[in-house]
Write a protein that holds these residues in place. Sequence first.
Motif, short mmCIF file in Angstrom:
data_model
loop_
_atom_site.label_atom_id
_atom_site.label_comp_id
_atom_site.label_asym_id
_atom_site.label_seq_id
_atom_site.Cartn_x
_atom_site.Cartn_y
_atom_site.Cartn_z
N GLY A 178 56.86 81.29 57.33
CA GLY A 178 56.85 82.39 58.28
C GLY A 178 57.68 82.11 59.52
O GLY A 178 57.30 82.44 60.64
N ALA A 179 58.87 81.51 59.31
CA ALA A 179 59.69 81.02 60.42
C ALA A 179 60.71 82.04 60.92
O ALA A 179 61.59 81.68 61.70
N GLY A 180 60.62 83.29 60.50
CA GLY A 180 61.63 84.26 60.86
C GLY A 180 61.83 84.42 62.36
O GLY A 180 62.96 84.43 62.85
N GLY A 181 60.74 84.54 63.10
CA GLY A 181 60.85 84.71 64.55
C GLY A 181 61.49 83.52 65.22
O GLY A 181 62.32 83.67 66.13
N ALA A 182 61.14 82.31 64.77
CA ALA A 182 61.71 81.10 65.36
C ALA A 182 63.19 80.97 65.03
O ALA A 182 63.99 80.56 65.88
N VAL A 183 63.56 81.31 63.79
CA VAL A 183 64.98 81.25 63.41
C VAL A 183 65.78 82.24 64.25
O VAL A 183 66.88 81.92 64.75
N ALA A 184 65.27 83.46 64.41
CA ALA A 184 65.96 84.46 65.22
C ALA A 184 66.13 83.99 66.65
O ALA A 184 67.21 84.15 67.25
N GLU A 185 65.09 83.38 67.21
CA GLU A 185 65.16 82.91 68.59
C GLU A 185 66.22 81.82 68.75
O GLU A 185 67.01 81.83 69.71
N LEU A 186 66.26 80.89 67.81
CA LEU A 186 67.25 79.81 67.88
C LEU A 186 68.67 80.37 67.75
O LEU A 186 69.57 80.01 68.52
N ALA A 187 68.87 81.26 66.76
CA ALA A 187 70.20 81.81 66.53
C ALA A 187 70.68 82.63 67.73
O ALA A 187 71.85 82.54 68.14
N GLU A 188 69.80 83.42 68.32
CA GLU A 188 70.18 84.26 69.45
C GLU A 188 70.48 83.42 70.68
O GLU A 188 71.41 83.72 71.44
N LYS A 189 69.72 82.36 70.89
CA LYS A 189 69.92 81.53 72.08
C LYS A 189 71.24 80.77 72.01
O LYS A 189 71.94 80.62 73.01
N VAL A 190 71.59 80.30 70.82
CA VAL A 190 72.83 79.53 70.65
C VAL A 190 74.00 80.46 70.32
O VAL A 190 75.15 80.10 70.51
N LEU A 285 62.82 73.48 68.62
CA LEU A 285 64.25 73.28 68.83
C LEU A 285 64.83 74.43 69.66
O LEU A 285 65.66 74.19 70.56
N ALA A 286 64.40 75.64 69.38
CA ALA A 286 64.89 76.79 70.16
C ALA A 286 64.50 76.66 71.62
O ALA A 286 65.28 77.05 72.52
N ASP A 287 63.32 76.13 71.88
CA ASP A 287 62.87 75.96 73.26
C ASP A 287 63.63 74.85 73.98
O ASP A 287 63.67 74.83 75.23
N THR A 288 64.22 73.93 73.24
CA THR A 288 64.84 72.75 73.83
C THR A 288 66.34 72.89 74.05
O THR A 288 66.89 72.34 75.00
#
Length: 509
Positions: A178-190, A285-288
């Motif tokens: 269920g990592a969709g939200g985390a993947v989206a956050e990482l991709a958008e931030k970078v 990772l997205a938070d870091t």
Amino acid sequence: MQRADAAVTAAAGWSHRTGRPVVAVPGPGDGTLGVLRALEEARQLGAPVLVISHSPTIVPRTVRPGDSAEVAPLPVGLEEVTVGSIVVRPTDDLRAQVARARDLAMTAPGGPVVIHLPPGFPSAPVAPEPEDPDQPVDSGTATTAKPVEHVQLRRAANLVDSSQNVLIWVGGGAMRAGAGGAVAELAEKVGVPVVTTVHAAGLLPARHPCLVGMPPHLPAVGALWDDADLVVGIGTDFDDESTQGGAQPDPDSLIAINVDPAAAGRRYRPDVLLRGDARTLTKALADTVGYRGGTAVVRSRLDEVRSTVRRQLEAAHGPEMAFLNAVSAAIPDRATVVTDPCAAGRWLAAFHEWTLPRTLWFPPTLDAVGSAVPAAIGAAAADSTEPVVAVVGDQGLLANLGELATMAREKLPLTLLVVDDGGAGRLRPLLDTLGLDPTTLDRPTPDFAALARTFGMRADVIEVIGEDLTKALRAHIAAPDPTMLVVRTRLAAPPTDQHRWYRQQAWQQ
């Protein structure tokens, strides 16, 4: 279900749609080899299926020291196709043993568990539901979350921050977590592109600015890998199908996020391994990592990539794109599509715009011809409020004709879209490559529509691909009972077919 292996595959389809564990009870005396094959497919998909076995030929063993269940030897092959197995003694509490099996099946990376009952044991109850049955339980996320290793996390973040061209590559493990939200956050931030394998289709919505939405088997998409100086692999083992048989070159640098370190390094050696739950670690990772300026640049780049690919496909595969467009226009976003590895199924799996997670079920291997029918029955049984469409070839349906009786009896909201090309169409590219007549294995097929009608099912036939196909498929999907729509056409293999892989063709030259 009419066969034991079909019961296991139907359970895998049920689990895929819901994200929850399910019990399969094959009938006594059913074939062991078919069950083993179905279990292997479920294991590769990480499907938490609990198989209740009375068969003396499938005698599992306990996998955890100190358990009260009896220990017994495994037959050849069973250990490789399950994540665990339990023998229940006559004095054991069956519900407790099933609960233990459920927990084992849900422990990431997830997979099937066999529960062996002794002869004469009372009928097995259904496994206990999760505490909140309205909330899907993603395999492994609740039982394997561990404290983040801050040193490795900082190394990974520094690698992301120091890289110029980052690519995120997402596999089925991310879907199960269920990592969709985390993947989206990482991709958008970078501000980087995301490639999803077929088993992660729908993890990001189709119009997400960072989603590539095309398979890496096309040069324009493969260039994203070639240009990357860092790949972040999330919940993937970079299998043969997605890497064109390993012809995809080693990345300059690789961060692997995976609960299974062996899977993480099976194809490419990671520079940094974050071991654990994909959702937890991707969010960490997205938070870091540092903010890299948003998604405008990557959106523009990916629009150009998709436009280039579409033009190339329309020019080289006009009939196949007409089929894809006609079928895609008829499928609602919330429908679940279950496909066989036939040409039609592979075109749809690779190029349809998947908007929601768990709306595509695709077999783990191209040898699983016929698995779509029982998997679709399981998916339809899981939720009658949204439609299910099974895309099968004539050979896949021939392997499961008996399941038409199951569909009719259960009155499931399921549409069989049968692409009848008059033979083993998926083998024609191989025959052509070998310099043989590609029609060598063609054979007459029955009147599938007439056969479906004998079971009381609505069945229609389409001869011309276009608006008529879209209208007919929409009507079938809207029907409350099972239906069959037969499309008589021949489709060439898509670029994802191993005989069309551009990287391997370059090797051979």
